[in-house]
Design an enzyme around this catalytic site. Structure first.
Site, PDB file in Angstrom:
ATOM      1  CB  ILE A  17      -0.991   0.001   1.185  1.00 64.38           C
ATOM      2  CG1 ILE A  17      -2.097   1.043   0.978  1.00 64.38           C
ATOM      3  CG2 ILE A  17      -0.261   0.194   2.513  1.00 64.38           C
ATOM      4  CD1 ILE A  17      -3.240   0.924   1.963  1.00 64.38           C
ATOM      5  CG  ASN A  30      -1.511   2.974  17.582  1.00 65.85           C
ATOM      6  OD1 ASN A  30      -1.600   4.184  17.799  1.00 65.85           O
ATOM      7  ND2 ASN A  30      -0.346   2.388  17.352  1.00 65.85           N
ATOM      8  N   GLY A  38       2.846  -3.777  11.769  1.00 60.96           N
ATOM      9  CA  GLY A  38       2.059  -4.082  10.581  1.00 60.96           C
ATOM     10  C   GLY A  38       1.995  -2.933   9.591  1.00 60.96           C
ATOM     11  CB  VAL A  39      -0.885  -1.662   7.562  1.00 58.40           C
ATOM     12  CG1 VAL A  39      -1.203  -0.440   6.718  1.00 58.40           C
ATOM     13  CG2 VAL A  39      -1.178  -2.926   6.788  1.00 58.40           C
ATOM     14  CG  ASP A  40       0.197   2.476  12.710  1.00 56.34           C
ATOM     15  OD1 ASP A  40       0.394   3.525  12.075  1.00 56.34           O
ATOM     16  OD2 ASP A  40      -0.062   2.456  13.925  1.00 56.34           O
ATOM     17  CB  SER A 123      -9.538  -4.502  12.697  1.00 55.29           C
ATOM     18  OG  SER A 123      -9.584  -3.266  13.362  1.00 55.29           O
TER      19      SER A 123
END
Length: 181
Positions: A17, A30, A38-40, A123
């Site tokens: 992404i 979060n 992860g993605v964050d 999530s």
């Protein structure tokens, strides 16, 4: 190759992404908005330190909400930080909180004239939301949101791995055949 639905307005994209050239990418954030795993974590690393500095000014975000920042070093012009719920068995409003993330992200895109946006499977990683259930919610909210809001013109579901792509393909095929999921 991208698989498209809803007259080309929704597509499944397999890949990272952070590499997409869209108006906005959605961060599975979060509540602190200050980065994580992860993605964050991947988005914060790719965007550079300016993203963290900007996020510090926002004061966090409640679960089910979304906040908009610049894209900093990303190809995307903006990041929509959507805070999804931690899965606790489905009896604590997790479905509605996840749906709210998608609605709020689309609302921000519409309000700021963003015409293309890419979503991860919010999530479904460390937060443990069941993948099939999460993708059905994501598709339903995006499908309805595109009809109701008119913008963005194009939504990508950015998928890492065949399991995630398959779940989105199934949910989108159901939505395409029925008009809503």
């Amino acid at each position: 190759m991208e698989l498209t639905f809803k007259e080309g307005r929704i597509a499944i994209h397999e890949g990272d992404i952070t590499l997409l050239s869209v108006d906005a990418i959605v961060n599975a954030a979060n509540r602190s908005l200050l980065g994580g795993g992860g993605v964050d974590g991947a988005i914060h690393r790719a965007a550079g330190p300016g993203l963290l500095e900007e996020c510090r000014t926002l004061g966090g975000c409640p679960t089910g909400g979304a906040r908009l920042t610049g894209g900093h070093l990303l190809r995307a012009r903006h990041v929509v930080h959507a805070v999804g719920p931690v899965w606790r068995g489905g009896e604590e409003g997790e479905d509605e909180l996840l749906a709210s993330c998608y609605r709020e992200a689309l609302r921000l895109c519409a309000a700021h004239g963003l015409m293309s946006v890419a979503f991860p499977a919010i999530s479904t990683g460390i937060y443990g939301f069941p993948l099939g259930r999460a993708t059905a919610i994501a598709v339903r909210e995006v499908w309805k949101g595109l009809d109701a809001l008119g913008a963005p013109r194009r939504v990508l579901f950015a998928c890492l791995g065949e399991e995630v792509s398959s779940a989105y393909r199934d949910a989108l095929a159901r939505a395409e055949s029925s008009g809503v999921s």
